[in-house]
Design an enzyme around this catalytic site. Structure first.
Site, PDB file in Angstrom:
ATOM      1  N   LYS A 195       0.892  -1.091   0.227  1.00  0.00           N
ATOM      2  CA  LYS A 195       0.068   0.024   0.174  1.00  0.00           C
ATOM      3  C   LYS A 195       0.771   1.318  -0.074  1.00  0.00           C
ATOM      4  CE  LYS A 195      -3.775  -2.538   2.326  1.00  0.00           C
ATOM      5  NZ  LYS A 195      -4.716  -2.559   3.259  1.00  0.00           N
ATOM      6  N   LYS A 276     -11.904 -10.576   7.132  1.00  0.00           N
ATOM      7  CA  LYS A 276     -10.487 -10.911   6.816  1.00  0.00           C
ATOM      8  C   LYS A 276      -9.828 -11.647   8.056  1.00  0.00           C
ATOM      9  CE  LYS A 276      -9.322  -6.659   3.971  1.00  0.00           C
ATOM     10  NZ  LYS A 276      -8.418  -5.764   3.574  1.00  0.00           N
ATOM     11  N   LYS A 289      -9.019 -13.192   2.894  1.00  0.00           N
ATOM     12  CA  LYS A 289     -10.456 -12.696   2.749  1.00  0.00           C
ATOM     13  C   LYS A 289     -11.502 -13.477   2.326  1.00  0.00           C
ATOM     14  CE  LYS A 289     -12.019  -9.200   0.047  1.00  0.00           C
ATOM     15  NZ  LYS A 289     -11.954  -7.777  -0.638  1.00  0.00           N
ATOM     16  N   TYR A 353     -14.802   5.530  -0.357  1.00  0.00           N
ATOM     17  CA  TYR A 353     -14.113   6.093  -1.125  1.00  0.00           C
ATOM     18  C   TYR A 353     -14.535   5.599  -2.609  1.00  0.00           C
ATOM     19  CZ  TYR A 353     -12.447   1.191  -0.371  1.00  0.00           C
ATOM     20  OH  TYR A 353     -12.535  -0.285  -0.229  1.00  0.00           O
ATOM     21  N   GLU A 422      -3.099   0.498  -3.913  1.00  0.00           N
ATOM     22  CA  GLU A 422      -2.709  -0.803  -3.531  1.00  0.00           C
ATOM     23  C   GLU A 422      -2.594  -1.822  -4.794  1.00  0.00           C
ATOM     24  OE1 GLU A 422      -4.710  -4.164  -0.534  1.00  0.00           O
ATOM     25  OE2 GLU A 422      -5.966  -2.439  -0.885  1.00  0.00           O
ATOM     26  N   LYS A 454      -7.270   1.062   6.418  1.00  0.00           N
ATOM     27  CA  LYS A 454      -8.404   2.015   6.505  1.00  0.00           C
ATOM     28  C   LYS A 454      -9.086   1.965   7.712  1.00  0.00           C
ATOM     29  CE  LYS A 454      -9.151   2.366   1.155  1.00  0.00           C
ATOM     30  NZ  LYS A 454      -8.514   1.133   0.791  1.00  0.00           N
TER      31      LYS A 454
END
Length: 541
Positions: A195, A276, A289, A353, A422, A454
């Site tokens: 990231k 996750k 995930k 987002y 990412e 996040k």
């Protein structure tokens, strides 16, 4: 010179006269107060000048956007004609269209920077005005800026269309084989992720660079793309001890993050229930995930335990769903429901987002996503009165996807200052990062933030007084992540203003790629020939 303020290096020379006349506005502020105090007439005259400058910039942007739309339409018609005709030299024609699209892409990037420079200039001059005159024009000018919104100009639509046309040129008119929606229903997948933060000044440039190598991923090609299609909203769950937060931050074995996610507008009926898990014990310690899908009207009952995992599985069986898929969904639904009950977790935080994803359809080996307008909004029942009134609904109904959410009280919202890039590679399948991606990640355009999360960031902002540990990257927010532009890096222009990508012309890049592909084919053919010769010699013996 139109602009000073130390941002001259961001000016695109051919458009110099169309920028805000910052020096003129600053001079007006200074000279009008040399011999007398600031009067009502001074204020009216200054606002008139500022309105004229804003209108000049806004009209220029709209004119350029119309010109860009017309050029894209021309390319689309030409490419459609190429696909329908049996041209003698399709490679050359597609190559010419590729170069034309690259020119347009550079103009989109320049226009994006133009918009941001002028928005910054207006914010600075308003701040200077209020400081020198002791008035509050910055607040009063909000409505004017909303009517000519420099900060809301979006260039994503143009980038989406350029990406689609560029991909056709890259494949010489052939369509990609693969499902664009692949992954939409996936229950479990594994990727190595990294990231990065991207300063707003560089967002469009980064998008453009990625787009030259990977197409923008469109999940539903049967409908015209709209800005709301890029919206992603997630509701993260937590308990009053913040056990999930602590586990994720410390990377404890089996640590969970549980969220409910939807794509697009609030009216979306498909809600993905996701988990996750760090080093999942049922996968021999692999991090994973997994998720399944519910209809929106089922979510409250599932969250409260009224809709069980068995009921969900039985409904899937009645619909004829693959037995293995049913088994997976039942396992995930049961596991999440157990965590909801035993850990006492409830909706705590929303992350919103707009995402642009880049990936070859049906090929998950390399995926890159860029999230902009990242915003955190409180969903908890601890402090937020509006949420207390709305429970037991699983999400706030007074918040939509209309960034920047100006109606949300400041105590309930955090607007993140950077975009988040990412990269996701299937390294467990031997996938290595392509050279172009390595070049981008080592450039001045990105700022690496290992293990950025996040949820952890939003929780650390709103609940820091309740948390024993905070993420390491919070101190990075005080750093100017912009770096000096590296030579021959990113999107630049030659002295003749022709597009340069990492210091090279687009045609040179294409020819180099084709030479590499031909070399690979020659090597493979030589290997086949050698194997054939060896077979013949064995037969002769």
């Amino acid at each position: 010179m139109q602009l000073s303020m130390g941002i001259d290096h961001n000016i695109f020379t051919p458009w110099r006269l169309s920028y805000i006349a910052y020096d003129l506005l600053k001079q007006e502020l200074k000279t009008r107060q040399t011999h007398h105090g600031w009067t009502r007439r001074d204020e009216d005259d200054f606002i008139g000048l500022l309105d004229n400058e804003l209108t000049k910039v806004y009209d220029f942007i709209n004119a350029k956007l119309s010109e860009i739309d017309a050029r894209i339409l021309y390319c689309e018609r030409t490419i459609n004609a190429l696909q329908e005709s049996a041209s003698a030299s399709p490679d050359m024609n597609y190559g010419l269209m590729d170069e034309t699209l690259t020119e347009i892409l550079f103009d989109v990037n320049d226009l994006s920077k133009f918009t941001r420079v002028n928005f910054t200039a207006i914010q600075k001059i308003l701040k200077k005005h209020d400081k020198w005159t002791q008035l509050n024009l910055k607040q009063d000018y909000v409505q004017t800026l909303r009517s000519k919104p420099l900060d809301k100009q979006r260039f994503d639509v143009a980038i989406i269309y350029i990406s689609a046309l560029h991909d056709i040129c890259r494949n010489r008119g052939e369509k990609h084989i693969g499902n664009s929606a692949a992954g939409g229903n996936q229950n479990a997948f594994e990727r190595a992720t990294a990231k990065y933060w991207i300063h707003p000044d560089n967002v469009t440039e980064v998008k453009a660079i990625i787009m030259l190598h990977l197409p923008v991923l469109i999940f539903d090609k049967n409908k015209q793309w709209e800005a709301s299609d890029s919206a992603i909203s997630s509701i993260y769950f937590e308990n009053s001890n913040f056990d999930l937060y602590t586990g994720r931050l410390q990377r404890d074995e089996g640590a969970e993050a549980i969220r409910y996610r939807w794509y697009g507008p609030m009216e979306s009926q498909d809600i993905f229930i996701e988990r996750k898990t760090h080093h999942a014990p049922w996968l021999d310690g692999a991090s994973v995930k997994d998720r399944f899908r519910l209809k929106e009207n089922q979510v409250n009952n599932y969250t409260l335990g009224r809709l069980t995992a068995d009921s969900i599985a039985n409904e899937l069986r009645r619909k004829g769903t693959n037995p293995e898929a049913v088994k997976d969904v039942q396992f995930i639904a049961q596991g999440i429901q157990t965590s909801l009950k035993e850990k006492g977790i409830q909706p705590m935080l929303r992350a919103f987002y707009n995402r642009t994803a880049f990936q070859l359809p049906g090929d998950q080996r390399v995926r890159v996503s860029l999230d902009t307008d990242l915003t955190f909004i409180r969903e908890d029942h601890i402090y937020t009165e509006s949420c207390q009134r709305q429970r037991p609904n699983w999400r706030r109904t007074d918040v939509g996807i209309d960034y920047p959410f100006s109606y949300v009280p400041e105590k309930d919202i955090l607007r993140f200052p950077f975009a988040v890039l990412e990269t996701k590679l299937q390294t467990h399948l031997g996938q290595e990062p392509p050279a172009w991606l390595t070049s981008l990640l080592e450039s001045h355009l990105v700022h690496e933030v290992p293990r950025f999360s996040k949820y952890l960031h939003g929780a650390a902002h709103f609940y820091h007084d309740r948390l024993p540990l905070l993420p390491w990257w919070l101190s990075e927010l005080n750093v100017d992540i912009r770096k000096p532009r590296a030579e021959n890096s990113g999107l630049t222009r030659s002295r003749s203003f022709k597009p340069l990508i990492d210091g090279r012309y687009r045609r040179a890049m294409i020819e180099e790629k084709e030479r590499a592909q031909n070399l690979t084919i020659d090597v493979e053919q030589d290997q086949i020939s050698n194997q054939s010769d060896q077979h013949v010699r064995l037969v002769d013996k």
